[in-house]
Design an enzyme around this catalytic site. Structure first.
Site, mmCIF file in Angstrom:
data_model
loop_
_atom_site.group_PDB
_atom_site.id
_atom_site.type_symbol
_atom_site.label_atom_id
_atom_site.label_comp_id
_atom_site.label_asym_id
_atom_site.label_seq_id
_atom_site.Cartn_x
_atom_site.Cartn_y
_atom_site.Cartn_z
ATOM 1 N N TYR A 101 23.755 30.292 147.764
ATOM 2 C CA TYR A 101 24.582 29.863 146.636
ATOM 3 C C TYR A 101 25.010 28.408 146.852
ATOM 4 O O TYR A 101 25.638 28.086 147.866
ATOM 5 C CB TYR A 101 25.806 30.777 146.515
ATOM 6 N N ARG A 125 52.650 36.992 146.947
ATOM 7 C CA ARG A 125 51.579 36.178 147.554
ATOM 8 C C ARG A 125 50.832 36.922 148.659
ATOM 9 O O ARG A 125 49.607 36.863 148.715
ATOM 10 C CB ARG A 125 52.129 34.829 148.038
ATOM 11 N N ASP A 171 26.655 37.648 152.030
ATOM 12 C CA ASP A 171 26.994 37.492 150.613
ATOM 13 C C ASP A 171 26.080 38.449 149.863
ATOM 14 O O ASP A 171 24.889 38.186 149.697
ATOM 15 C CB ASP A 171 26.777 36.032 150.182
ATOM 16 N N LYS A 209 30.877 38.286 139.352
ATOM 17 C CA LYS A 209 29.531 38.611 138.873
ATOM 18 C C LYS A 209 29.436 40.113 138.586
ATOM 19 O O LYS A 209 30.075 40.594 137.690
ATOM 20 C CB LYS A 209 28.508 38.128 139.902
#
Ligand SMILES: *Cc1c(COP(=O)(O)O)cnc(C)c1O
Length: 384
Positions: A107, A55, A180, A205
């Site tokens: 976004y 993790r 971003d 993307k």
């Protein structure tokens, strides 16, 4: 160390070879996928391998992070299970009560979280017109504003923000700047070199590029206290990317440079051809001289304006939806940045509070033959 990257090689060369790392025990050219969730302790109870549990960290994830950090010329990167988890991990690592400035055009999924949910985590979120540095200057509250979040080019209008201008204003007010950079990609824009403190990618993307992995990344200019808190957030919330997805992402990034340059060249060509199309009221693409952000984009994007553009139909929303239904090569789907070209009626996705006009179709240009893409969109626009 043998196999270590040399600064003499370009990011393109280094990404193609996944930094040229060789798995020493096997001498394999392609590194193995580390699936183990747990690791053997040394006899004296230490973990000298640096690995203890799946993790917090994973060796395959660290390899992908090193590639992303190299692409952004950054000291460190962190991988997440999605772009949204990368972005929210950063916001959730700020102090409660932090004031954050965000773009009005961004976004939609993150905008919705910021406007609806972030308040519950103690964040004061202020949307502004991020295409105007003066608007950001007016919104900055010295001492209270912790972060200015930018997206450039920004979904779905491809609004451009001057990263260097905003970084200077934000830093003078004691705030950090995060960008971003999903649609700009590390190939066309290096936000850290322009003064940004952090960069986020929806690696789903362009970084992966094959529409088969959901992933996100954060990149930092400094391994400081905030970065340590982001790491802790990723660990406690279990947001790390899985090793199988990480392997696919590493493979995708080998061709990042080729893919995004091809997509951007086709996007520029299509934007020019569509500019005088009788069915269109507007073509939104920062590479076009008439785009309001063109001058800034030409300065801060090097080598291309990206693979995303939007078109607005004279005949309105119903005609836009019908046009998307008539394309054959362009695939009618959400998302972006894959090798296959996608077309989408964006207002249907973004909901009533979006700045997206209802007559807008968003085009994610892939790497098919640009003549095929051009003919297909033209027949779809011309049909009755
Ligand atoms: C897709 C996208 C995101 C969110 O990424 P996910 O991987 O879907 O969570 C954030 N920003 C931009 C610009 C995007 O295109």
């Amino acid at each position: 160390m043998p196999g270590d990257p040399s600064p003499r090689f370009s990011p393109r060369s280094l990404a193609v070879q996944a930094l040229g790392r060789i798995d020493e025990p096997s001498r394999a050219l392609v590194p193995p996928i580390h699936l183990s969730t747990t690791y053997i302790r040394d006899p004296d109870n230490q973990y000298r391998s640096g690995n203890c549990y799946g993790r917090p960290d994973n060796p395959s994830v660290r390899e992908a992070e090193a590639i992303i950090a190299m692409l952004e010329a950054a000291p460190a990167a962190m991988l997440f299970g999605s772009g949204m988890s990368a972005a929210t991990a950063l916001f959730l690592s700020l102090e409660p009560g932090a004031h954050v400035i965000v773009p009005e055009v961004m976004y939609w999924g993150l905008r919705a979280w910021l406007v609806i949910d972030a308040r519950a985590f103690g964040l004061l979120v202020e949307p502004v017109d991020a295409s105007r540095p003066e608007a950001i200057a007016a919104a900055l509250r010295p001492g209270a504003t912790r972060l200015v979040w930018l997206e450039t080019p920004a979904n779905p209008l491809w609004t451009i923000t001057d990263i260097a201008a905003v970084a200077a204003l934000a830093h003078a007010a004691g705030a950090l700047v995060a960008v971003d950079s999903t649609c700009a990609t590390p190939v066309f824009t290096r936000p850290l070199a322009l003064g940004a403190d952090l960069v986020m990618h929806a690696a789903t993307k362009y970084l992966n590029g094959h529409s088969d992995v959901v992933a996100g990344a954060l990149v930092t200019a400094r391994e400081d206290d905030l970065w340590a808190r982001v790491r802790r957030t990723r660990t406690v919330l279990g947001q790390i990317l899985g090793p199988l997805e990480t392997y696919l992402l590493i493979r995708g990034m080998r061709t990042l440079d080729l893919r995004v340059r091809a997509a951007a060249a086709s996007a520029m060509e299509l934007a020019l051809r569509l500019s005088d199309h009788p069915a269109l009221a507007a073509v939104l693409y920062p590479g076009l001289e008439g785009h309001p952000g063109h001058a800034v984009a030409a300065r801060q994007m090097v080598g291309g304006f990206g693979g995303m553009l939007s078109i607005r139909l004279r005949a309105g929303a119903a005609a836009a939806i019908a046009t998307a239904a008539r394309t054959r090569l362009w695939k009618r789907a959400t998302s972006l940045g894959g090798v296959e070209s996608l077309i989408e009626h964006r207002a249907s996705v973004e909901g009533p509070d979006s700045p997206c006009p209802s007559d807008l179709l968003r085009l994610s240009v892939g790497i098919e033959d640009v003549e095929d893409l051009s003919a297909d969109i033209d027949q779809a626009l011309r049909a009755p």
